[in-house]
Design a protein around this motif. Structure first.
Motif, mmCIF file in Angstrom:
data_model
loop_
_atom_site.group_PDB
_atom_site.id
_atom_site.type_symbol
_atom_site.label_atom_id
_atom_site.label_comp_id
_atom_site.label_asym_id
_atom_site.label_seq_id
_atom_site.Cartn_x
_atom_site.Cartn_y
_atom_site.Cartn_z
ATOM 1 N N MET A 256 -66.282 67.473 -102.528
ATOM 2 C CA MET A 256 -65.982 66.087 -102.880
ATOM 3 C C MET A 256 -66.509 65.835 -104.284
ATOM 4 O O MET A 256 -67.618 66.259 -104.606
ATOM 5 N N TRP A 257 -65.716 65.151 -105.109
ATOM 6 C CA TRP A 257 -66.136 64.920 -106.491
ATOM 7 C C TRP A 257 -65.449 63.673 -107.051
ATOM 8 O O TRP A 257 -64.443 63.212 -106.513
ATOM 9 N N GLY A 258 -66.043 63.128 -108.119
ATOM 10 C CA GLY A 258 -65.427 62.025 -108.849
ATOM 11 C C GLY A 258 -65.455 60.679 -108.153
ATOM 12 O O GLY A 258 -64.717 59.769 -108.524
ATOM 13 N N VAL A 259 -66.311 60.495 -107.152
ATOM 14 C CA VAL A 259 -66.340 59.260 -106.369
ATOM 15 C C VAL A 259 -67.264 58.246 -107.045
ATOM 16 O O VAL A 259 -68.406 58.566 -107.382
ATOM 17 N N LYS A 260 -66.755 57.019 -107.228
ATOM 18 C CA LYS A 260 -67.529 55.959 -107.884
ATOM 19 C C LYS A 260 -67.598 54.722 -106.998
ATOM 20 O O LYS A 260 -66.673 54.446 -106.236
ATOM 21 N N ARG A 261 -68.684 53.975 -107.157
ATOM 22 C CA ARG A 261 -68.851 52.743 -106.389
ATOM 23 C C ARG A 261 -67.926 51.663 -106.933
ATOM 24 O O ARG A 261 -67.838 51.449 -108.135
ATOM 25 N N GLU A 262 -67.255 50.989 -105.994
ATOM 26 C CA GLU A 262 -66.418 49.838 -106.317
ATOM 27 C C GLU A 262 -66.703 48.778 -105.261
ATOM 28 O O GLU A 262 -66.091 48.764 -104.202
ATOM 29 N N GLY A 263 -67.667 47.921 -105.546
ATOM 30 C CA GLY A 263 -68.084 46.907 -104.572
ATOM 31 C C GLY A 263 -68.847 47.550 -103.429
ATOM 32 O O GLY A 263 -69.837 48.235 -103.639
ATOM 33 N N GLU A 264 -68.350 47.358 -102.217
ATOM 34 C CA GLU A 264 -69.018 47.894 -101.025
ATOM 35 C C GLU A 264 -68.494 49.262 -100.597
ATOM 36 O O GLU A 264 -68.895 49.778 -99.560
ATOM 37 N N VAL A 265 -67.565 49.829 -101.377
ATOM 38 C CA VAL A 265 -67.017 51.149 -101.046
ATOM 39 C C VAL A 265 -67.177 52.069 -102.251
ATOM 40 O O VAL A 265 -67.439 51.630 -103.366
ATOM 41 N N TRP A 266 -67.022 53.351 -102.001
ATOM 42 C CA TRP A 266 -67.029 54.374 -103.040
ATOM 43 C C TRP A 266 -65.674 55.053 -102.966
ATOM 44 O O TRP A 266 -65.251 55.495 -101.890
ATOM 45 N N GLN A 267 -64.986 55.130 -104.094
ATOM 46 C CA GLN A 267 -63.644 55.717 -104.085
ATOM 47 C C GLN A 267 -63.293 56.223 -105.471
ATOM 48 O O GLN A 267 -64.132 56.285 -106.355
ATOM 49 N N GLY A 268 -62.033 56.616 -105.647
ATOM 50 C CA GLY A 268 -61.568 57.093 -106.938
ATOM 51 C C GLY A 268 -61.732 58.585 -107.128
ATOM 52 O O GLY A 268 -61.309 59.135 -108.136
ATOM 53 N N GLY A 269 -62.328 59.246 -106.155
ATOM 54 C CA GLY A 269 -62.519 60.683 -106.256
ATOM 55 C C GLY A 269 -61.610 61.440 -105.313
ATOM 56 O O GLY A 269 -60.643 60.894 -104.781
ATOM 57 N N GLN A 270 -61.952 62.686 -105.115
ATOM 58 C CA GLN A 270 -61.148 63.552 -104.266
ATOM 59 C C GLN A 270 -62.041 64.309 -103.294
ATOM 60 O O GLN A 270 -63.235 64.508 -103.549
ATOM 61 N N ILE B 264 -73.480 68.328 -95.196
ATOM 62 C CA ILE B 264 -73.023 68.088 -96.555
ATOM 63 C C ILE B 264 -74.077 67.300 -97.310
ATOM 64 O O ILE B 264 -74.564 66.274 -96.817
ATOM 65 N N GLN B 265 -74.425 67.783 -98.481
ATOM 66 C CA GLN B 265 -75.378 67.106 -99.357
ATOM 67 C C GLN B 265 -74.585 66.329 -100.392
ATOM 68 O O GLN B 265 -73.855 66.920 -101.182
ATOM 69 N N ILE B 266 -74.716 64.995 -100.362
ATOM 70 C CA ILE B 266 -74.069 64.158 -101.371
ATOM 71 C C ILE B 266 -75.105 63.817 -102.426
ATOM 72 O O ILE B 266 -76.205 63.358 -102.108
ATOM 73 N N SER B 267 -74.750 64.044 -103.681
ATOM 74 C CA SER B 267 -75.641 63.737 -104.791
ATOM 75 C C SER B 267 -74.869 62.979 -105.863
ATOM 76 O O SER B 267 -73.641 62.958 -105.869
ATOM 77 N N GLU B 268 -75.626 62.356 -106.757
ATOM 78 C CA GLU B 268 -75.010 61.652 -107.871
ATOM 79 C C GLU B 268 -75.135 62.518 -109.110
ATOM 80 O O GLU B 268 -76.232 62.966 -109.452
ATOM 81 N N VAL B 269 -74.009 62.772 -109.758
ATOM 82 C CA VAL B 269 -73.970 63.590 -110.960
ATOM 83 C C VAL B 269 -73.206 62.802 -112.024
ATOM 84 O O VAL B 269 -72.021 62.499 -111.838
ATOM 85 N N ASN B 270 -73.886 62.457 -113.090
ATOM 86 C CA ASN B 270 -73.268 61.695 -114.188
ATOM 87 C C ASN B 270 -72.573 60.426 -113.695
ATOM 88 O O ASN B 270 -71.450 60.121 -114.106
ATOM 89 N N GLY B 271 -73.225 59.705 -112.786
ATOM 90 C CA GLY B 271 -72.688 58.434 -112.302
ATOM 91 C C GLY B 271 -71.614 58.551 -111.236
ATOM 92 O O GLY B 271 -71.058 57.544 -110.801
ATOM 93 N N GLU B 272 -71.297 59.765 -110.804
ATOM 94 C CA GLU B 272 -70.291 59.972 -109.770
ATOM 95 C C GLU B 272 -70.901 60.751 -108.607
ATOM 96 O O GLU B 272 -71.788 61.579 -108.812
ATOM 97 N N LEU B 273 -70.402 60.472 -107.410
ATOM 98 C CA LEU B 273 -70.877 61.201 -106.240
ATOM 99 C C LEU B 273 -70.100 62.498 -106.081
ATOM 100 O O LEU B 273 -68.902 62.563 -106.364
ATOM 101 N N GLN B 274 -70.826 63.520 -105.631
ATOM 102 C CA GLN B 274 -70.179 64.772 -105.249
ATOM 103 C C GLN B 274 -70.839 65.266 -103.979
ATOM 104 O O GLN B 274 -72.004 64.987 -103.718
ATOM 105 N N GLY B 275 -70.077 65.985 -103.172
ATOM 106 C CA GLY B 275 -70.582 66.500 -101.906
ATOM 107 C C GLY B 275 -70.421 68.003 -101.833
ATOM 108 O O GLY B 275 -69.359 68.539 -102.162
ATOM 109 N N LYS B 276 -71.499 68.667 -101.393
ATOM 110 C CA LYS B 276 -71.503 70.125 -101.289
ATOM 111 C C LYS B 276 -71.869 70.526 -99.859
ATOM 112 O O LYS B 276 -72.801 69.978 -99.265
ATOM 113 N N ILE B 277 -71.142 71.491 -99.322
ATOM 114 C CA ILE B 277 -71.451 72.003 -97.984
ATOM 115 C C ILE B 277 -72.675 72.913 -98.085
ATOM 116 O O ILE B 277 -72.670 73.878 -98.842
#
Length: 156
Positions: free
Chosen positions: A97-111, A46-59
């Motif tokens: 995976m999409w919509g994930v944002k950094r919140e302190g030491e974790v990344w969450q808020g996405g799906q 899975i390649q995780i990249s940052e797109v418009n300030g959010e992380l997304q993951g692609k197989i």
């Protein structure tokens, strides 16, 4: 003197190129091997990249397909249980995976999507082992419930 100056310039250029190509282990951005939490086997890259300030993951690659999966779908399975635009689309190349944002030491808020079940979960990511492992926790409702996988960072 000119030769020494050229060597210094060349060394700086090589060092700069090495730093630019290095993986930033303080973020999930990069390439990861997904380890199945049931079988313990690698399932995908899975390649995780940052797109418009959010992380997304692609197989980008599927691994260790079962004989049943190969018999049903060949080497390029589709997301049969997915709904909407992902229904019957190839899993390889799919953004899961999409919509994930950094919140302190974790990344969450996405799906995150589980293509095997066609279900979408909330997701929480946290790095461990100096950024070489990624705990991927998918859940419905509260994060105390759900399931986790460990993904292993791959060299680029």
């Amino acid at each position: 003197m000119k030769t020494r100056f050229r060597w210094i310039i060349a060394a700086h250029l090589l060092l700069g190129a090495g730093i630019a190509g290095a993986t930033d282990s303080s973020t999930p951005v990069g390439t990861w091997q997904q380890i199945d939490d049931v079988s313990g086997q690698p399932k995908s890259i899975i390649q995780i990249s940052e797109v418009n300030g959010e992380l997304q993951g692609k197989i980008t690659q599927l691994m260790n397909l079962t004989p049943e999966e190969i018999a049903r779908d060949g080497e390029n399975p589709v997301c049969r249980k997915c709904e909407g635009v992902r229904k019957d689309e190839p899993i390889k190349g799919m953004v899961i995976m999409w919509g994930v944002k950094r919140e302190g030491e974790v990344w969450q808020g996405g799906q995150i999507l589980d293509p095997a079940k066609g279900k979408i979960y909330k997701v929480k990511l946290s790095l461990s082992e100096s950024g070489q492992k990624l705990d991927v926790h998918g859940y419905i409702g509260i994060s105390l419930l759900g399931r986790s996988q460990t993904w292993v960072r791959q060299e680029q």
